[in-house]
Design a protein around this motif. Structure first.
Motif, PDB file in Angstrom:
ATOM      1  N   ILE A 178       4.785  -6.875   5.781  1.00  0.00           N
ATOM      2  CA  ILE A 178       3.433  -7.437   5.835  1.00  0.00           C
ATOM      3  C   ILE A 178       2.835  -7.583   4.438  1.00  0.00           C
ATOM      4  CG2 ILE A 178       2.496  -5.110   6.245  1.00  0.00           C
ATOM      5  CD1 ILE A 178       0.868  -8.376   7.433  1.00  0.00           C
ATOM      6  N   VAL A 179       2.136  -8.678   4.236  1.00  0.00           N
ATOM      7  CA  VAL A 179       1.317  -8.871   3.039  1.00  0.00           C
ATOM      8  C   VAL A 179      -0.122  -8.876   3.538  1.00  0.00           C
ATOM      9  CG1 VAL A 179       0.677 -10.420   1.163  1.00  0.00           C
ATOM     10  CG2 VAL A 179       3.089 -10.152   1.812  1.00  0.00           C
ATOM     11  N   PHE A 180      -0.889  -7.895   3.105  1.00  0.00           N
ATOM     12  CA  PHE A 180      -2.273  -7.703   3.535  1.00  0.00           C
ATOM     13  C   PHE A 180      -3.139  -7.898   2.311  1.00  0.00           C
ATOM     14  CE2 PHE A 180      -5.815  -5.927   5.744  1.00  0.00           C
ATOM     15  CZ  PHE A 180      -5.463  -5.791   7.087  1.00  0.00           C
ATOM     16  N   GLU A 181      -4.024  -8.894   2.363  1.00  0.00           N
ATOM     17  CA  GLU A 181      -4.811  -9.243   1.184  1.00  0.00           C
ATOM     18  C   GLU A 181      -6.309  -9.091   1.433  1.00  0.00           C
ATOM     19  OE1 GLU A 181      -2.293 -12.649  -0.965  1.00  0.00           O
ATOM     20  OE2 GLU A 181      -2.849 -13.136   1.103  1.00  0.00           O
ATOM     21  N   PHE A 182      -7.002  -8.689   0.381  1.00  0.00           N
ATOM     22  CA  PHE A 182      -8.449  -8.530   0.378  1.00  0.00           C
ATOM     23  C   PHE A 182      -8.999  -9.359  -0.788  1.00  0.00           C
ATOM     24  CE2 PHE A 182      -6.394  -4.559   1.634  1.00  0.00           C
ATOM     25  CZ  PHE A 182      -6.941  -4.336   2.894  1.00  0.00           C
ATOM     26  N   PRO A 183      -9.182 -10.665  -0.601  1.00  0.00           N
ATOM     27  CA  PRO A 183      -9.577 -11.520  -1.722  1.00  0.00           C
ATOM     28  C   PRO A 183     -10.875 -11.118  -2.418  1.00  0.00           C
ATOM     29  CG  PRO A 183      -8.769 -12.834   0.090  1.00  0.00           C
ATOM     30  CD  PRO A 183      -8.895 -11.433   0.607  1.00  0.00           C
ATOM     31  N   TYR A 184     -11.809 -10.481  -1.704  1.00  0.00           N
ATOM     32  CA  TYR A 184     -13.095 -10.125  -2.304  1.00  0.00           C
ATOM     33  C   TYR A 184     -13.151  -8.674  -2.781  1.00  0.00           C
ATOM     34  CZ  TYR A 184     -14.791 -14.477  -0.192  1.00  0.00           C
ATOM     35  OH  TYR A 184     -14.977 -15.782   0.165  1.00  0.00           O
ATOM     36  N   ALA A 185     -12.070  -7.963  -2.708  1.00  0.00           N
ATOM     37  CA  ALA A 185     -12.070  -6.548  -3.102  1.00  0.00           C
ATOM     38  C   ALA A 185     -12.399  -6.403  -4.584  1.00  0.00           C
ATOM     39  CB  ALA A 185     -10.722  -5.919  -2.817  1.00  0.00           C
ATOM     40  N   GLN A 186     -13.140  -5.343  -4.876  1.00  0.00           N
ATOM     41  CA  GLN A 186     -13.490  -5.025  -6.262  1.00  0.00           C
ATOM     42  C   GLN A 186     -12.829  -3.709  -6.642  1.00  0.00           C
ATOM     43  OE1 GLN A 186     -17.772  -5.029  -6.053  1.00  0.00           O
ATOM     44  NE2 GLN A 186     -17.889  -7.220  -6.363  1.00  0.00           N
ATOM     45  N   GLU A 187     -12.618  -3.504  -7.910  1.00  0.00           N
ATOM     46  CA  GLU A 187     -12.041  -2.258  -8.415  1.00  0.00           C
ATOM     47  C   GLU A 187     -12.831  -1.068  -7.891  1.00  0.00           C
ATOM     48  OE1 GLU A 187      -9.267  -1.736 -10.164  1.00  0.00           O
ATOM     49  OE2 GLU A 187      -8.826  -3.865 -10.192  1.00  0.00           O
ATOM     50  N   ARG A 239      -4.266  -6.539  -2.828  1.00  0.00           N
ATOM     51  CA  ARG A 239      -3.052  -6.911  -2.090  1.00  0.00           C
ATOM     52  C   ARG A 239      -2.223  -5.666  -1.796  1.00  0.00           C
ATOM     53  NH1 ARG A 239       0.375 -11.867  -2.221  1.00  0.00           N
ATOM     54  NH2 ARG A 239       2.516 -11.211  -1.919  1.00  0.00           N
ATOM     55  N   LEU A 240      -1.760  -5.584  -0.556  1.00  0.00           N
ATOM     56  CA  LEU A 240      -0.842  -4.527  -0.144  1.00  0.00           C
ATOM     57  C   LEU A 240       0.433  -5.201   0.336  1.00  0.00           C
ATOM     58  CD1 LEU A 240      -3.367  -2.499   2.048  1.00  0.00           C
ATOM     59  CD2 LEU A 240      -2.697  -1.990  -0.307  1.00  0.00           C
ATOM     60  N   GLU A 241       1.566  -4.613   0.000  1.00  0.00           N
ATOM     61  CA  GLU A 241       2.838  -5.186   0.422  1.00  0.00           C
ATOM     62  C   GLU A 241       3.634  -4.149   1.204  1.00  0.00           C
ATOM     63  OE1 GLU A 241       4.972  -7.226  -2.661  1.00  0.00           O
ATOM     64  OE2 GLU A 241       3.139  -8.122  -3.458  1.00  0.00           O
ATOM     65  N   GLY A 242       3.901  -4.464   2.469  1.00  0.00           N
ATOM     66  CA  GLY A 242       4.700  -3.589   3.316  1.00  0.00           C
ATOM     67  C   GLY A 242       3.862  -2.592   4.095  1.00  0.00           C
ATOM     68  N   LYS A 243       4.442  -2.132   5.204  1.00  0.00           N
ATOM     69  CA  LYS A 243       3.746  -1.189   6.073  1.00  0.00           C
ATOM     70  C   LYS A 243       3.441   0.132   5.383  1.00  0.00           C
ATOM     71  CE  LYS A 243       5.185  -2.366  10.741  1.00  0.00           C
ATOM     72  NZ  LYS A 243       5.872  -1.843  11.933  1.00  0.00           N
ATOM     73  N   ALA A 244       4.315   0.583   4.482  1.00  0.00           N
ATOM     74  CA  ALA A 244       4.086   1.865   3.809  1.00  0.00           C
ATOM     75  C   ALA A 244       2.797   1.813   2.986  1.00  0.00           C
ATOM     76  CB  ALA A 244       5.279   2.243   2.935  1.00  0.00           C
ATOM     77  N   GLU A 245       2.596   0.746   2.231  1.00  0.00           N
ATOM     78  CA  GLU A 245       1.366   0.615   1.434  1.00  0.00           C
ATOM     79  C   GLU A 245       0.146   0.489   2.340  1.00  0.00           C
ATOM     80  OE1 GLU A 245       1.150  -2.291  -1.701  1.00  0.00           O
ATOM     81  OE2 GLU A 245       3.002  -1.592  -2.620  1.00  0.00           O
ATOM     82  N   LEU A 246       0.289  -0.263   3.431  1.00  0.00           N
ATOM     83  CA  LEU A 246      -0.819  -0.429   4.361  1.00  0.00           C
ATOM     84  C   LEU A 246      -1.184   0.908   5.000  1.00  0.00           C
ATOM     85  CD1 LEU A 246      -2.858  -2.167   5.866  1.00  0.00           C
ATOM     86  CD2 LEU A 246      -1.034  -2.767   7.491  1.00  0.00           C
ATOM     87  N   LYS A 247      -0.199   1.704   5.340  1.00  0.00           N
ATOM     88  CA  LYS A 247      -0.450   3.007   5.961  1.00  0.00           C
ATOM     89  C   LYS A 247      -1.223   3.924   5.006  1.00  0.00           C
ATOM     90  CE  LYS A 247       1.727   6.839   8.283  1.00  0.00           C
ATOM     91  NZ  LYS A 247       2.370   8.013   7.829  1.00  0.00           N
ATOM     92  N   VAL A 248      -0.795   3.997   3.766  1.00  0.00           N
ATOM     93  CA  VAL A 248      -1.474   4.835   2.768  1.00  0.00           C
ATOM     94  C   VAL A 248      -2.926   4.364   2.597  1.00  0.00           C
ATOM     95  CG1 VAL A 248      -1.553   5.446   0.311  1.00  0.00           C
ATOM     96  CG2 VAL A 248       0.614   5.538   1.561  1.00  0.00           C
TER      97      VAL A 248
END
Length: 130
Positions: free
Chosen positions: A36-45, A50-59
């Motif tokens: 999965i590629v999960f993106e948050f275009p409006y996210a701020q620091e 962008r998250l890539e893969g289920k492992a990153e999304l889970k964290v």
């Protein structure tokens, strides 16, 4: 390229909301492809764009659950693409910021691409000031 029916999109977004609200992380993650590629275009620091893969999304979701509790979503307005396995969903979420105790009210527009019944790309457009 295959298309996605309104009913398929509606079922996916309702499962998305239901599993998230029930805090069923395993079930929620099962909605997504492993890559999965999960993106948050409006996210701020310091939030990721962008998250890539289920492992990153889970964290990410585990960290988010410590600072934000969403308790409801409105019924989504759903649109499907005419010639692609993509749908758009517009909805609102309510909850509480667990750090500040303040109410959380958010409007979302999400764009999801689906292959073989799994979400392979999800773009989450939300107001970073909420």
């Amino acid at each position: 390229m295959s298309t996605l029916s309104y009913e398929q999109a509606e079922q996916l977004i309702h499962l998305f909301a239901d599993l998230y609200l029930r805090k069923d992380l395993t079930g929620f993650l099962n909605l997504f492809a492993d890559d999965i590629v999960f993106e948050f275009p409006y996210a701020q620091e310091p939030n990721p764009k962008r998250l890539e893969g289920k492992a990153e999304l889970k964290v990410y979701l585990e960290k988010l659950g410590k600072v934000l509790e969403i308790t409801s979503f409105t019924s989504p307005v759903i649109h499907t693409a005419a010639d692609a396995p993509v749908f758009f969903a517009q909805f609102e979420g309510s909850g509480k910021n667990l750090v500040t105790g303040k109410p959380y009210e958010q409007s979302y527009i999400s764009v999801a691409e689906v292959q073989d019944g799994k979400i392979v790309r999800y773009q989450d457009y939300w107001n970073p000031l909420a």
